[in-house]
Design a protein around this motif. Structure first.
Motif, mmCIF file in Angstrom:
data_model
loop_
_atom_site.group_PDB
_atom_site.id
_atom_site.type_symbol
_atom_site.label_atom_id
_atom_site.label_comp_id
_atom_site.label_asym_id
_atom_site.label_seq_id
_atom_site.Cartn_x
_atom_site.Cartn_y
_atom_site.Cartn_z
ATOM 1 N N PRO A 27 27.789 29.782 56.504
ATOM 2 C CA PRO A 27 28.122 30.878 57.424
ATOM 3 C C PRO A 27 28.983 30.468 58.615
ATOM 4 O O PRO A 27 29.860 31.219 59.033
ATOM 5 C CB PRO A 27 26.752 31.390 57.884
ATOM 6 C CG PRO A 27 25.808 30.254 57.635
ATOM 7 C CD PRO A 27 26.333 29.561 56.434
ATOM 8 N N LEU A 28 28.763 29.275 59.169
ATOM 9 C CA LEU A 28 29.524 28.872 60.350
ATOM 10 C C LEU A 28 30.998 28.720 60.027
ATOM 11 O O LEU A 28 31.867 29.201 60.771
ATOM 12 C CB LEU A 28 28.965 27.570 60.917
ATOM 13 C CG LEU A 28 29.671 27.027 62.162
ATOM 14 C CD1 LEU A 28 29.647 28.053 63.284
ATOM 15 C CD2 LEU A 28 29.031 25.725 62.618
ATOM 16 N N GLY A 33 36.722 31.076 60.150
ATOM 17 C CA GLY A 33 37.969 31.400 59.465
ATOM 18 C C GLY A 33 38.645 30.189 58.867
ATOM 19 O O GLY A 33 37.985 29.220 58.464
ATOM 20 N N ASP A 34 39.988 30.226 58.830
ATOM 21 C CA ASP A 34 40.759 29.159 58.182
ATOM 22 C C ASP A 34 41.461 28.242 59.181
ATOM 23 O O ASP A 34 42.354 27.486 58.807
ATOM 24 C CB ASP A 34 41.823 29.776 57.249
ATOM 25 C CG ASP A 34 41.188 30.595 56.127
ATOM 26 O OD1 ASP A 34 40.106 30.195 55.657
ATOM 27 O OD2 ASP A 34 41.773 31.624 55.755
ATOM 28 N N GLY A 35 41.076 28.305 60.437
ATOM 29 C CA GLY A 35 41.752 27.522 61.462
ATOM 30 C C GLY A 35 41.280 26.089 61.548
ATOM 31 O O GLY A 35 40.504 25.594 60.722
ATOM 32 N N THR A 36 41.751 25.403 62.589
ATOM 33 C CA THR A 36 41.417 23.995 62.802
ATOM 34 C C THR A 36 39.929 23.797 63.047
ATOM 35 O O THR A 36 39.327 22.819 62.580
ATOM 36 C CB THR A 36 42.210 23.451 64.005
ATOM 37 O OG1 THR A 36 43.610 23.635 63.770
ATOM 38 C CG2 THR A 36 41.925 21.970 64.208
ATOM 39 N N ALA A 37 39.319 24.721 63.788
ATOM 40 C CA ALA A 37 37.896 24.593 64.107
ATOM 41 C C ALA A 37 37.053 24.552 62.835
ATOM 42 O O ALA A 37 36.106 23.768 62.729
ATOM 43 C CB ALA A 37 37.453 25.755 64.998
ATOM 44 N N LYS A 39 38.004 23.495 59.875
ATOM 45 C CA LYS A 39 38.216 22.207 59.208
ATOM 46 C C LYS A 39 37.422 21.096 59.894
ATOM 47 O O LYS A 39 36.837 20.237 59.222
ATOM 48 C CB LYS A 39 39.703 21.865 59.198
ATOM 49 C CG LYS A 39 40.538 22.803 58.334
ATOM 50 C CD LYS A 39 42.003 22.421 58.377
ATOM 51 C CE LYS A 39 42.824 23.389 57.525
ATOM 52 N NZ LYS A 39 44.274 23.054 57.575
ATOM 53 N N VAL A 40 37.401 21.123 61.221
ATOM 54 C CA VAL A 40 36.641 20.113 61.964
ATOM 55 C C VAL A 40 35.164 20.199 61.623
ATOM 56 O O VAL A 40 34.496 19.179 61.376
ATOM 57 C CB VAL A 40 36.863 20.290 63.487
ATOM 58 C CG1 VAL A 40 35.895 19.394 64.263
ATOM 59 C CG2 VAL A 40 38.294 19.961 63.858
ATOM 60 N N TYR A 43 34.529 18.722 58.184
ATOM 61 C CA TYR A 43 34.528 17.255 58.164
ATOM 62 C C TYR A 43 33.251 16.695 58.788
ATOM 63 O O TYR A 43 32.685 15.705 58.301
ATOM 64 C CB TYR A 43 35.755 16.719 58.899
ATOM 65 C CG TYR A 43 37.040 16.852 58.109
ATOM 66 C CD1 TYR A 43 37.123 16.349 56.808
ATOM 67 C CD2 TYR A 43 38.155 17.476 58.653
ATOM 68 C CE1 TYR A 43 38.289 16.472 56.068
ATOM 69 C CE2 TYR A 43 39.331 17.607 57.923
ATOM 70 C CZ TYR A 43 39.397 17.105 56.639
ATOM 71 O OH TYR A 43 40.547 17.226 55.906
ATOM 72 N N ILE A 44 32.799 17.328 59.864
ATOM 73 C CA ILE A 44 31.543 16.898 60.482
ATOM 74 C C ILE A 44 30.384 17.085 59.508
ATOM 75 O O ILE A 44 29.511 16.223 59.369
ATOM 76 C CB ILE A 44 31.288 17.679 61.786
ATOM 77 C CG1 ILE A 44 32.332 17.302 62.834
ATOM 78 C CG2 ILE A 44 29.879 17.401 62.314
ATOM 79 C CD1 ILE A 44 32.244 18.132 64.096
ATOM 80 N N GLY A 45 30.376 18.227 58.823
ATOM 81 C CA GLY A 45 29.335 18.482 57.828
ATOM 82 C C GLY A 45 29.375 17.487 56.690
ATOM 83 O O GLY A 45 28.325 17.048 56.191
ATOM 84 N N LEU A 46 30.587 17.093 56.270
ATOM 85 C CA LEU A 46 30.722 16.116 55.193
ATOM 86 C C LEU A 46 30.163 14.765 55.618
ATOM 87 O O LEU A 46 29.456 14.098 54.848
ATOM 88 C CB LEU A 46 32.198 15.968 54.806
ATOM 89 C CG LEU A 46 32.507 14.983 53.672
ATOM 90 C CD1 LEU A 46 31.812 15.396 52.392
ATOM 91 C CD2 LEU A 46 34.023 14.883 53.453
#
Length: 215
Positions: A27-28, A33-37, A39-40, A43-46
């Motif tokens: 959900p987060l 959306g599809d912006g930089t936030a 993606k960040v 990556y943190i979740g990964l």
């Protein structure tokens, strides 16, 4: 965790609406959306997921090692290598988990894990209450704040989680119960007759029983 969880609950729902996120697995990220936030956060979740894998591997291997050493599981699983690492206890459960992941039933496997965890919480709460009542004077380096009252509240929540699992995914709950029954049958028919008396676990139990008889 409470603060960040509550923040995601309110902000993500406010961004996309409860109906849109009711079936979301992430959900987060969807709310961002599809912006930089987004993606960040991904990556943190990964990175967190990789860290979780390491902690899970450490936990299951040591638990398998301890149960095997005491005779509850096949004793071959407690064999260590030259660096004292429980090799088979690391590999065998990992292979089982990998094979199960190939079934494509990720959601059901996750629900099975949740059901198993909820059952373990119930057993832990019951054990704590029984121990506090039977051994009130036992020396304890740590005492649960609130004592039995806190544990009783946690027991109610854990029992509700067990019931909820049956309502959400009865198939997962049934398979977990079958797995529990299989291990209990293995213990009843075989392993309880082949326990290792000089393992630390069993020695502690023997000493506790001897002290009880002396008293």
């Amino acid at each position: 965790l409470i603060v960040t969880g509550a923040t995601v609950l309110f902000l993500a729902t406010g961004a996309l609406g409860a109906e849109s996120l009711s079936t979301s697995g992430n959900p987060l990220v969807e709310a961002l959306g599809d912006g930089t936030a987004a993606k960040v956060v991904n990556y943190i979740g990964l990175a967190g997921l990789v860290a979780s894998f390491f902690s899970i591997m450490y936990a299951y291997s040591r638990q398998t090692f301890a149960l095997s050493r005491a005779g509850y599981l096949p004793t071959s699983l407690s064999i260590t290598n030259s660096r004292k690492a429980p090799t088979l206890a690391l590999i065998v459960p990992g292979v089982i988990g990998f094979v199960l992941s190939l079934t494509g039933e990720g959601a059901m496997l996750l629900n099975m894990a949740v059901f198993g965890a909820a059952v373990s919480y119930v057993l832990m709460m019951v054990s704590h209450i029984v121990l506090r009542r039977r051994e009130p004077e036992m020396k304890r380096p740590y005492r649960t704040p609130g004592g039995i009252v806190t544990t009783s509240f946690a027991l109610v929540i854990a029992a509700a989680a067990v019931i909820a699992t049956f309502l959400v995914d009865p198939v997962a709950a049934l398979w977990t119960l079958i797995a529990f029954a299989a291990f209990m049958a293995y213990f009843g028919l075989y392993s309880r007759h082949h326990l290792v008396a000089n393992s630390p676990d069993e020695e502690f139990a023997v000493l506790a029983k001897a002290e009880e008889e002396l008293e």
